[in-house]
Scaffold this active site. Structure first.
Site, PDB file in Angstrom:
ATOM      1  CG  HIS A 296       0.325   6.304  -0.541  1.00 46.73           C
ATOM      2  ND1 HIS A 296      -0.678   7.081  -1.067  1.00 46.73           N
ATOM      3  CD2 HIS A 296      -0.236   5.617   0.492  1.00 46.73           C
ATOM      4  CE1 HIS A 296      -1.806   6.862  -0.385  1.00 46.73           C
ATOM      5  NE2 HIS A 296      -1.571   5.976   0.563  1.00 46.73           N
TER       6      HIS A 296
ATOM      7  CG  HIS B  91      -1.780   1.187   1.388  1.00 44.27           C
ATOM      8  ND1 HIS B  91      -3.097   1.210   1.017  1.00 44.27           N
ATOM      9  CD2 HIS B  91      -1.512   2.434   1.863  1.00 44.27           C
ATOM     10  CE1 HIS B  91      -3.609   2.412   1.262  1.00 44.27           C
ATOM     11  NE2 HIS B  91      -2.666   3.179   1.774  1.00 44.27           N
ATOM     12  CD  GLU B  92       1.484   3.602   3.754  1.00 46.99           C
ATOM     13  OE1 GLU B  92       1.636   4.670   3.123  1.00 46.99           O
ATOM     14  OE2 GLU B  92       0.466   3.379   4.449  1.00 46.99           O
TER      15      GLU B  92
ATOM     16  CD  GLU C 153      -5.591   5.474   0.550  1.00 49.09           C
ATOM     17  OE1 GLU C 153      -4.605   6.212   0.744  1.00 49.09           O
ATOM     18  OE2 GLU C 153      -5.803   4.441   1.205  1.00 49.09           O
TER      19      GLU C 153
HETATM   20 MG    MG Z   1      -2.960   5.376   2.163  1.00 47.81          MG
END
Ligand code: MG
Length: 502
Positions: free
Chosen positions: A267, A263-264, A293
């Protein structure tokens, strides 16, 4: 180059560098700062915010912006886009009294430290006075910024430009109505799916090594990124060439670190994909949190939790964790990581129930801003709605109202961007598959460069050139819609849970 533009550019590059330094202070506070350093840090953050704010609201800067807005001839398209976005930032900042900006930075830094303690002790009462201060400041901020509809609009706009409650409410309702039958059908399904596999023992050192490997697999430039630990995982983009991500490790919950890092990394890929040549200008800044996001959820869920990706990484997992996974196969792992189970913790929620966590927070913070809800009423309201939306009662406030870092940090109006991110991710994937032939087959081989290339070309490289809705429309040929997200869930979970019709 237009001489006024040249002067303006030099000024904003300074402002941007100071903002990066402030970001670094924030990163350090959550990863490295010794506990007793917090008072000094809150003073540093307050001073930096004050200096940045003073530089942005300088009347001379305002005059230069007016000149260029009135006489844009001779400016390139890139420069015009920068001027337009600088005007937005300037007009935003000039409405905020300097005293409020400094106070906000000081209070949110301290309230964050108070929250960490209160969460450990599961003591909402200890944190409530801080939250009251934060909410009072956010109400002042919203009133200073101004709004046409609800007070909440002013805050929403800072994270998702041009988004309003009036636009968001119908989207939220559509998502909610779409999710209810999916959640019900899954709960009635006879398919036997569990996450027991993920709760076996996964030694921390091996998890960390795996996370670093995953960062490389998804295409991060690890010379321009690093991974550390924090109480709450996050990504902090200092510059396209310096991106920090964090995670946490639980030896009996592999997805916490593994999927947290994917997830990160999503980003971080966005931050690294912003054009470095424009660093210091809006063209090298993320356009909105809903777009940010979308990138993290794209990699975490659409790619990371897909069958082809699991088939690709499973042999590597097995090698690292022979005791936990020795007898399991990729299909079992795929089902485990897509196990749907309403739970109390948002960051651990599955793709199906996740948005209900967002809806709950959105409603509560909207109420706080409008004055319909009082801080002291939060724990009871939180637990009531958790029961109503997800059928879950948190064990305590640490698992309930104290779980997120957003309110302590003064991030009110932020949660809905998670929901928008989920919708955007599914819409982008739908468009990407039409452009990139055999995208899924590429994922199964761990070849992710064409997929990342598509995101670079259609999302990352634009920075703030287009607003978030226009960016999605240009990338996908359609205005933002929840349709693709709901279709994606039905197709994926219909197959996993053997449901013919929702
Ligand atoms: Mg996030």
């Amino acid at each position: 180059m237009n001489p006024t533009y040249k002067k303006l550019l030099a000024r904003w590059k300074d402002i941007s560098a100071l903002a990066s330094a402030s970001g670094l202070c924030g990163w350090d506070q959550e990863t490295m700062l010794p506990p007793r350093g917090i008072e000094a840090r809150s003073e540093q953050e307050s001073a930096l915010s004050g200096v940045i704010h003073e530089k942005v609201i300088d009347p001379e800067l305002g005059k230069m912006l007016r000149d260029l807005t009135e006489h844009p001839a001779g400016l390139t398209a890139d420069q015009r886009a920068c001027v337009r976005e600088w005007v937005r930032d300037y007009e935003h900042s000039v409405k905020l009294p300097p005293e409020l900006v400094r106070e906000m930075a000081r209070v949110t830094s301290l309230s964050q430290a108070a929250w960490i303690k209160a969460r450990k002790a599961s003591d909402f009462k200890a944190f409530a006075p801080w939250l009251e201060k934060v909410i009072a400041l956010k109400r002042r901020e919203a009133d200073a910024l101004g709004y046409k509809g609800e007070r909440y609009d002013a805050l929403l706009d800072t994270y998702e430009p041009e988004m309003t409650v009036a636009q968001l409410d119908p989207i939220v309702q559509q998502v909610r109505e779409g999710l209810v039958p999916i959640v019900h059908a899954i709960s009635r399904s006879k398919a036997k799916i569990s996450d027991e596999l993920l709760r076996r023992r996964y030694p921390e050192a091996d998890q960390e090594a795996l996370c670093k490997e995953i960062m490389t697999i998804v295409g991060l430039d690890t010379e321009a990124a690093r991974l550390d630990r924090s109480a709450h995982p996050f990504c902090c983009g200092i510059a396209p060439t310096d991106v920090r991500i964090t995670t946490r490790y639980d030896e009996h919950w592999l997805p916490g670190s593994l999927y947290g890092v994917i997830h990160e990394s999503g980003h971080a890929l966005y931050e690294q994909g912003l054009p470095a040549k424009h660093y210091g200008t809006p063209l090298a800044e993320a356009v909105s949190l809903g777009i940010h996001e979308s990138q993290s959820r794209f990699w975490e869920n659409v790619i990371g939790r897909s069958r082809p990706f699991v088939r690709f990484i499973f042999p590597r997992l097995k090698k690292r964790f022979p005791l936990a996974l020795g007898r399991a196969d990729a299909e079992a792992f795929y089902r485990s990581i897509n196990h749907v189970m309403p739970s109390a913790i948002r960051v651990e929620a599955d793709e199906v129930t996740y948005n209900m966590h967002v809806v709950l927070r959105y409603e509560l913070e909207k109420g706080l801003m409008a004055g319909r809800i009082k801080v002291r009423e939060l724990p009871a309201l939180w637990n009531e709605r958790m029961k109503e939306y997800l059928g879950v009662t948190p064990k305590n406030d640490a698992e309930g109202v104290l779980q997120d870092t957003h309110w302590p940090q003064g991030l009110v109006g932020y949660f809905p961007t998670y929901l928008l991110g989920n919708l955007n991710a599914a819409q982008l994937w739908n468009a990407l598959k039409k452009d990139v032939r055999g995208a899924e087959a590429q994922v199964a081989k761990g070849e992710l460069s064409q997929i990342l290339g598509w995101l670079r070309k259609n999302v990352h490289c634009h920075g703030r050139r287009y607003g978030p809705a226009e960016l999605i429309e240009r990338a996908t040929g359609e205005k933002p819609t929840p349709r693709y997200f709901l279709e994606y869930l039905k197709e994926k979970y219909g197959e996993i849970y053997q449901i013919d019709q929702f």
